[in-house]
Write a protein that holds these residues in place. Structure first.
Motif, mmCIF file in Angstrom:
data_model
loop_
_atom_site.group_PDB
_atom_site.id
_atom_site.type_symbol
_atom_site.label_atom_id
_atom_site.label_comp_id
_atom_site.label_asym_id
_atom_site.label_seq_id
_atom_site.Cartn_x
_atom_site.Cartn_y
_atom_site.Cartn_z
ATOM 1 N N ASP A 70 0.856 -1.192 0.000
ATOM 2 C CA ASP A 70 0.000 0.000 0.000
ATOM 3 C C ASP A 70 0.892 1.243 0.000
ATOM 4 O O ASP A 70 1.519 1.568 1.009
ATOM 5 C CB ASP A 70 -0.905 -0.008 1.240
ATOM 6 C CG ASP A 70 -1.878 1.162 1.260
ATOM 7 O OD1 ASP A 70 -1.805 2.019 0.363
ATOM 8 O OD2 ASP A 70 -2.704 1.211 2.195
ATOM 9 N N LYS A 71 0.925 1.946 -1.094
ATOM 10 C CA LYS A 71 1.794 3.115 -1.242
ATOM 11 C C LYS A 71 1.051 4.439 -1.011
ATOM 12 O O LYS A 71 1.619 5.506 -1.176
ATOM 13 C CB LYS A 71 2.413 3.129 -2.649
ATOM 14 C CG LYS A 71 3.151 1.854 -3.020
ATOM 15 C CD LYS A 71 4.278 1.527 -2.030
ATOM 16 C CE LYS A 71 5.039 0.277 -2.440
ATOM 17 N NZ LYS A 71 6.088 -0.085 -1.474
ATOM 18 N N ASP A 72 -0.206 4.345 -0.589
ATOM 19 C CA ASP A 72 -1.013 5.549 -0.398
ATOM 20 C C ASP A 72 -0.846 6.066 1.032
ATOM 21 O O ASP A 72 -1.335 5.455 1.990
ATOM 22 C CB ASP A 72 -2.481 5.223 -0.661
ATOM 23 C CG ASP A 72 -3.388 6.444 -0.500
ATOM 24 O OD1 ASP A 72 -2.859 7.541 -0.238
ATOM 25 O OD2 ASP A 72 -4.617 6.280 -0.626
ATOM 26 N N PRO A 73 -0.155 7.200 1.233
ATOM 27 C CA PRO A 73 0.075 7.711 2.589
ATOM 28 C C PRO A 73 -1.186 8.212 3.267
ATOM 29 O O PRO A 73 -1.191 8.461 4.474
ATOM 30 C CB PRO A 73 1.070 8.852 2.378
ATOM 31 C CG PRO A 73 0.821 9.313 0.976
ATOM 32 C CD PRO A 73 0.441 8.086 0.201
ATOM 33 N N THR A 74 -2.282 8.367 2.509
ATOM 34 C CA THR A 74 -3.526 8.843 3.130
ATOM 35 C C THR A 74 -4.418 7.702 3.596
ATOM 36 O O THR A 74 -5.446 7.943 4.224
ATOM 37 C CB THR A 74 -4.313 9.710 2.130
ATOM 38 O OG1 THR A 74 -4.750 8.901 1.024
ATOM 39 C CG2 THR A 74 -3.472 10.877 1.641
ATOM 40 N N SER A 75 -4.049 6.462 3.266
ATOM 41 C CA SER A 75 -4.866 5.331 3.699
ATOM 42 C C SER A 75 -4.703 5.133 5.203
ATOM 43 O O SER A 75 -3.716 5.558 5.809
ATOM 44 C CB SER A 75 -4.475 4.054 2.959
ATOM 45 O OG SER A 75 -3.127 3.720 3.208
ATOM 46 N N ALA A 76 -5.686 4.492 5.799
ATOM 47 C CA ALA A 76 -5.702 4.324 7.251
ATOM 48 C C ALA A 76 -4.612 3.349 7.697
ATOM 49 O O ALA A 76 -4.331 2.355 7.004
ATOM 50 C CB ALA A 76 -7.063 3.807 7.701
ATOM 51 N N PRO A 77 -3.971 3.638 8.837
ATOM 52 C CA PRO A 77 -3.012 2.663 9.389
ATOM 53 C C PRO A 77 -3.699 1.327 9.668
ATOM 54 O O PRO A 77 -4.901 1.273 9.942
ATOM 55 C CB PRO A 77 -2.540 3.324 10.681
ATOM 56 C CG PRO A 77 -2.833 4.774 10.508
ATOM 57 C CD PRO A 77 -4.073 4.839 9.675
ATOM 58 N N VAL A 78 -2.925 0.252 9.634
ATOM 59 C CA VAL A 78 -3.481 -1.098 9.843
ATOM 60 C C VAL A 78 -3.033 -1.634 11.192
ATOM 61 O O VAL A 78 -2.016 -1.189 11.757
ATOM 62 C CB VAL A 78 -3.020 -2.054 8.728
ATOM 63 C CG1 VAL A 78 -3.529 -1.589 7.371
ATOM 64 C CG2 VAL A 78 -1.498 -2.197 8.720
ATOM 65 N N PRO A 79 -3.781 -2.574 11.747
ATOM 66 C CA PRO A 79 -3.302 -3.244 12.974
ATOM 67 C C PRO A 79 -1.935 -3.858 12.717
ATOM 68 O O PRO A 79 -1.659 -4.370 11.618
ATOM 69 C CB PRO A 79 -4.361 -4.305 13.236
ATOM 70 C CG PRO A 79 -5.586 -3.830 12.543
ATOM 71 C CD PRO A 79 -5.104 -3.097 11.325
ATOM 72 N N ILE A 80 -1.080 -3.810 13.711
ATOM 73 C CA ILE A 80 0.295 -4.257 13.478
ATOM 74 C C ILE A 80 0.389 -5.754 13.201
ATOM 75 O O ILE A 80 1.417 -6.222 12.694
ATOM 76 C CB ILE A 80 1.228 -3.866 14.645
ATOM 77 C CG1 ILE A 80 0.775 -4.501 15.972
ATOM 78 C CG2 ILE A 80 1.316 -2.352 14.775
ATOM 79 C CD1 ILE A 80 1.767 -4.291 17.108
#
Length: 598
Positions: A339-349
């Protein structure tokens, strides 16, 4: 602690789907039990551990016991309350005879029960853990009077017990103890000496403390052949069973520990004149069994304690694993690798491969270790209640596995705790989360009841060569039977079986090569490496057994089992190769190094 300290689902799988412990009810000793009674004990244990032990775990760590000016010990009141509830539930007496007020539970069920408390609060659970071992020793080797006077109150929770082996100058080297016991001619002895590192050695939690003390009588043979064992109560016991005057057992000080702080750890003086029971110097003691046979008696408790230490390590590792699983599912950070989109939501680690690696490693360590611990506990039941050759075989296999069940979890479930901290990141290194305490509490387990190095010497120097190699032979037979079953199943199980078989063959060959030198120093120089390779082989065996138990079953639980097994065979078992190469080379590095070079 909001996360459960153990997985009941995993316990049910191991106890019922794998070990099939309900078959034990077909034996006379356990005939009054059923799956329902086993479940009732486990349900009660889980409930009590969560409600009465877990809530004060961090408080006991932050407020460790301290010694008052009058020589007594003060600790937070929650410890006494939790132990009162534990005793009133009858769990101290769980596996003892009905004639003593016990439930005659199988050892494997009793161990699973206690594991809940060890996972919830290692410090508080140490008191009943030691008391149960003390009582078991006296039932096996004490007189009827000693059983009536000391065991019955311990099983009721009125007295607690200890084991007093080490001294300031003699830790593992018990041949060098200097505590003396002089017979008085009236059936009692007077003891003088100092004991160090005595867990549960003093407190105000119970009416009395029953110390089991190793000492030497006048004229005893040198070394371990001259050790005797004595019951030395903190307070003498009157004829009617009530506690009487204070014995000459004095608390000199409390040891301030890195972890496991809820358990008092003491330096005790016996017979220093602080108290003079009957107006005579020396602590009053009562001989257990015969003179000069004390170490053989004490091994009854020591071997039980070694299995128990393994369970403490397992339980703490498991508790940390479950907390890191929960944390990784809710903590968001970063984005998927593709995922190269910096505006996408962070994901669970837990979406990140390296976090999954750490979770899977923990799962492989703690669930593999729990399987081994319960397997060994069932061997205790088989040794005591099976018939004929089956009982003999179980005893031999248990002897061989005892160094492994003590040391492997102490090393690798500690590593699981380290990984749990890593999963938590910076938060894991703070006292705001439980995982840093789990690590500190668990760090004791590679040390006490025989260090890692002592267990390696025991395994390679005694267990695998005892009775002409019968110990190793019976283990190889058991592992070989699993390999044969897995080979007939095919698929990944057969692949794992082939890999395990190759390691087993190498361990057997390496053992022969080491002892073929005719030089014990060379054979034992790298015994810790032998212990670690041997232990990984055993845990791989445990995972292959679990793969077979899960065969044909679907669902996330079973897929998790298969994933952990795959991890262990892909990432962990290959580590034995370099260790066995080192052993086969008969490397002398550790023998040839001069202490002056350090």
């Amino acid at each position: 602690m909001t996360t459960a300290p153990l997985s009941r689902r995993d316990l049910d799988f191991l106890l019922y789907e794998w070990l099939d412990v309900t078959t034990l009810t077909g034996r006379k000793r356990f005939a009054e039990h059923s799956k329902e009674t086993f479940d009732a004990v486990l349900d009660l244990s889980a409930d009590m551990a969560v409600k009465h032990f877990a809530p004060h775990n961090k408080k006991a760590d932050a407020n460790e016991p301290h010694m008052l000016p009058d020589g007594s010990v003060e600790m937070i009141p929650e410890v006494a309350e939790a132990l009162r509830v534990f005793g009133e539930a009858g769990l101290i007496a769980g596996q003892f005879d009905e004639a003593l007020g016990g439930m005659q539970l199988p050892a494997v069920v009793a161990r699973a029960s206690l594991a809940w408390f060890q996972a919830a609060n290692a410090g508080t659970s140490a008191y009943p853990f030691l008391t149960i071992g003390n009582a078991n020793l006296l039932v096996a080797h004490g007189s009827q009077e000693q059983i009536d006077t000391y065991v019955r109150p311990m099983l009721e929770g009125r007295f607690f017990g200890t084991m007093c082996l080490s001294e300031p100058q003699a830790g593992s080297s018990l041949a060098d103890i200097t505590t003396r016991a002089v017979p008085r001619g009236d059936g009692t002895y007077r003891l003088t000496g100092t004991k160090m590192w005595i867990s549960g050695g003093d407190h105000e939690l119970t009416e009395n403390i029953v110390h089991l003390v190793l000492a030497k009588v006048p004229g005893a043979p040198a070394g371990v052949k001259g050790i005797s064992l004595f019951v030395v109560p903190k307070r003498l016991v009157n004829a009617d069973g009530s506690t009487g005057e204070r014995n000459d057992v004095t608390l000199v000080g409390l040891n301030h520990k890195m972890g496991n702080r809820g358990t008092t750890n003491t330096l005790l003086n016996f017979g220093d004149g602080t108290h003079t029971p009957g107006g005579e110097p020396g602590a009053v003691g009562y001989l257990v069994g015969e003179e000069n046979k004390g170490l053989s008696y004490m091994f009854h408790m020591m071997n039980e304690a070694r299995i128990g230490v393994g369970f403490v390590a397992i339980s703490l590792g498991y508790a940390g694993y479950l907390q890191s699983v929960d944390y990784a599912a809710t903590r968001t950070q970063g984005r998927a690798a593709d995922d190269k989109d910096p505006t996408s939501a962070p994901v669970p680690i837990n979406r990140h491969a390296d976090v999954r690696r750490m979770l899977l490693a923990q799962k492989a360590y703690v669930e593999g270790a729990l399987a081994l611990g319960l397997y060994c506990a069932k061997l205790v039941d088989d040794q005591e209640t099976a018939e004929g050759e089956a009982a003999t075989r179980a005893g031999l296999l248990l002897d061989t596995l005892t160094p492994i069940v003590k040391s492997w979890p102490s090393q690798w479930c500690l590593e699981a705790n380290s990984l749990a901290i890593q999963v938590h990141g910076g938060y894991g290194y703070t006292r705001d989360y439980d995982v840093e305490q789990f690590y500190r509490d668990n760090r004791l387990n590679p040390i006490h009841e025989g260090t890692h190095g002592i267990q390696g010497l025991d395994l390679l120097g005694r267990k695998v060569i005892m009775q002409g190699g019968a110990g190793l032979a019976v283990l190889a037979e058991a592992v070989g039977a699993t390999i044969a079953r897995a080979g007939s199943v095919g698929g990944p199980a057969a692949e794992y079986a082939s890999q395990l078989g190759a390691v087993l063959d190498r361990v057997v060959a390496t053992t022969g090569r080491l002892w073929g030198t005719g030089d014990p120093a060379v054979a034992l120089a790298n015994s810790s490496a032998y212990l670690e390779a041997f232990g990984h082989m055993v845990i791989a065996w445990m995972w292959l057994e679990q793969v077979l138990a899960a065969d044909g079953r679907s669902g996330d639980f079973y897929e998790g089992k298969r994933a952990a097994a795959r991890y262990f065979f892909r990432y962990e078992l290959p580590k034995t190769g370099p260790q066995l190469d080192l052993l086969d080379s008969l490397d002398r590095t550790l023998l040839d190094v001069d202490p002056a070079w350090f």
